[in-house]
Motif scaffolding. Structure first.
Motif, PDB file in Angstrom:
ATOM      1  N   ILE A  71       1.085  -1.428   0.124  1.00 63.79           N
ATOM      2  CA  ILE A  71      -0.029   0.047   0.158  1.00 63.79           C
ATOM      3  C   ILE A  71       0.907   1.439  -0.006  1.00 63.79           C
ATOM      4  O   ILE A  71       2.007   1.234   0.541  1.00 63.79           O
ATOM      5  N   GLU A  72       0.510   2.221  -0.866  1.00 63.43           N
ATOM      6  CA  GLU A  72       1.222   3.514  -0.608  1.00 63.43           C
ATOM      7  C   GLU A  72       0.151   4.690  -0.909  1.00 63.43           C
ATOM      8  O   GLU A  72      -1.027   4.325  -1.468  1.00 63.43           O
ATOM      9  N   PRO A  73       0.497   5.844  -0.591  1.00 59.61           N
ATOM     10  CA  PRO A  73      -0.265   7.003  -0.704  1.00 59.61           C
ATOM     11  C   PRO A  73      -0.548   7.257  -2.384  1.00 59.61           C
ATOM     12  O   PRO A  73       0.514   7.010  -3.084  1.00 59.61           O
ATOM     13  N   ASN A  74      -1.669   7.604  -2.808  1.00 64.36           N
ATOM     14  CA  ASN A  74      -1.624   8.194  -4.286  1.00 64.36           C
ATOM     15  C   ASN A  74      -1.067   9.321  -4.452  1.00 64.36           C
ATOM     16  O   ASN A  74      -1.498  10.325  -3.837  1.00 64.36           O
ATOM     17  N   THR A  75       0.075   9.425  -5.350  1.00 58.05           N
ATOM     18  CA  THR A  75       0.673  10.668  -5.581  1.00 58.05           C
ATOM     19  C   THR A  75       0.585  10.830  -7.175  1.00 58.05           C
ATOM     20  O   THR A  75       1.235  12.116  -7.578  1.00 58.05           O
ATOM     21  N   PHE A  76       0.003  10.121  -7.867  1.00 52.08           N
ATOM     22  CA  PHE A  76       0.013  10.163  -9.432  1.00 52.08           C
ATOM     23  C   PHE A  76      -1.251  10.298 -10.030  1.00 52.08           C
ATOM     24  O   PHE A  76      -1.419  10.471 -11.295  1.00 52.08           O
ATOM     25  N   LEU A  77      -2.311   9.970  -9.466  1.00 50.60           N
ATOM     26  CA  LEU A  77      -3.696   9.888 -10.096  1.00 50.60           C
ATOM     27  C   LEU A  77      -4.508  11.025  -9.629  1.00 50.60           C
ATOM     28  O   LEU A  77      -4.473  11.395  -8.680  1.00 50.60           O
ATOM     29  N   ASP A  78      -5.355  11.410 -10.624  1.00 51.57           N
ATOM     30  CA  ASP A  78      -5.888  12.600 -10.493  1.00 51.57           C
ATOM     31  C   ASP A  78      -7.502  12.188  -9.721  1.00 51.57           C
ATOM     32  O   ASP A  78      -8.377  12.607 -10.497  1.00 51.57           O
ATOM     33  N   MET A  79      -7.548  11.137  -9.134  1.00 46.14           N
ATOM     34  CA  MET A  79      -8.695  10.734  -8.591  1.00 46.14           C
ATOM     35  C   MET A  79      -8.862  10.786  -6.914  1.00 46.14           C
ATOM     36  O   MET A  79      -7.715  10.933  -6.424  1.00 46.14           O
ATOM     37  N   ASP A  80     -10.028  10.645  -6.582  1.00 40.67           N
ATOM     38  CA  ASP A  80     -10.128  10.736  -5.015  1.00 40.67           C
ATOM     39  C   ASP A  80      -9.927   9.451  -4.331  1.00 40.67           C
ATOM     40  O   ASP A  80     -10.669   9.034  -3.725  1.00 40.67           O
ATOM     41  N   ILE A  81      -8.685   9.005  -4.407  1.00 38.97           N
ATOM     42  CA  ILE A  81      -8.265   7.646  -3.757  1.00 38.97           C
ATOM     43  C   ILE A  81      -7.095   8.250  -3.107  1.00 38.97           C
ATOM     44  O   ILE A  81      -5.960   8.472  -3.613  1.00 38.97           O
ATOM     45  N   GLU A  82      -7.187   7.852  -1.855  1.00 39.15           N
ATOM     46  CA  GLU A  82      -5.834   7.931  -0.699  1.00 39.15           C
ATOM     47  C   GLU A  82      -4.708   7.157  -1.142  1.00 39.15           C
ATOM     48  O   GLU A  82      -3.789   7.493  -1.049  1.00 39.15           O
ATOM     49  N   GLN A  83      -5.138   5.741  -0.984  1.00 37.48           N
ATOM     50  CA  GLN A  83      -4.135   4.921  -1.147  1.00 37.48           C
ATOM     51  C   GLN A  83      -4.071   3.946  -2.379  1.00 37.48           C
ATOM     52  O   GLN A  83      -5.171   3.736  -2.797  1.00 37.48           O
ATOM     53  N   LEU A  84      -2.983   3.310  -2.788  1.00 38.90           N
ATOM     54  CA  LEU A  84      -2.966   2.449  -4.121  1.00 38.90           C
ATOM     55  C   LEU A  84      -2.349   1.207  -3.572  1.00 38.90           C
ATOM     56  O   LEU A  84      -1.344   0.991  -3.143  1.00 38.90           O
TER      57      LEU A  84
END
Length: 145
Positions: free
Chosen positions: A52-65
């Protein structure tokens, strides 16, 4: 005779990578490094895991990937493949190639991703067995501009 040789042979084995690892991957620009946490299981030379990692590259309202990992090790050489899962737009695979260091507690190396249009990215990564407190502040990194 053989017993004597086995007892005095220097050990070159690395302890299995099974367990929790935390780390950072760095972009080639001056962007903030991205923290991640991964749980590995190693059987023989094969490695699998999830992260799991923070979302740093998608322009979506998703906090973690979330992502799945596969790979293998050969001595101190490690090759891992991270594939993001269940998130539209994050369906690419990132290749991590590194070296196991510090008695099996650290992996250092380079990551790369291809196939994102004309943009091929790479950078370096570092991960440490267990919780790496000084770098693991997801909220702070996720809220950076």
């Amino acid at each position: 005779m053989f017993k004597y040789l086995r007892q005095n042979k220097p050990t070159t084995s690395i302890r299995p990578l099974t367990g929790r690892w935390t780390g950072l991957y760095h972009y080639p620009s001056n962007e903030m490094p991205v923290p991640f946490s991964v749980q590995f299981t190693q059987t023989g030379n094969s490695i699998s895991g999830s992260s799991i990692e923070p979302n740093t590259f998608l322009d979506m309202d998703i906090e973690q990937l979330p992502a799945g990992w596969t790979g293998h090790c050969d001595g101190t050489d490690v090759q891992l493949f991270k594939t993001y899962s269940g998130v539209e737009g994050a369906d690419h695979t990132v290749i991590y190639r590194g070296k196991i260091e510090q008695g099996g507690d650290v992996i250092l190396g380079r990551w790369s991703v291809t196939g994102l249009g004309d943009e091929n990215r790479s950078g370096f990564f570092e991960m440490r067995r267990g919780q790496w407190r000084e770098f693991w502040d997801t909220e702070e990194v996720a809220n950076e501009p």
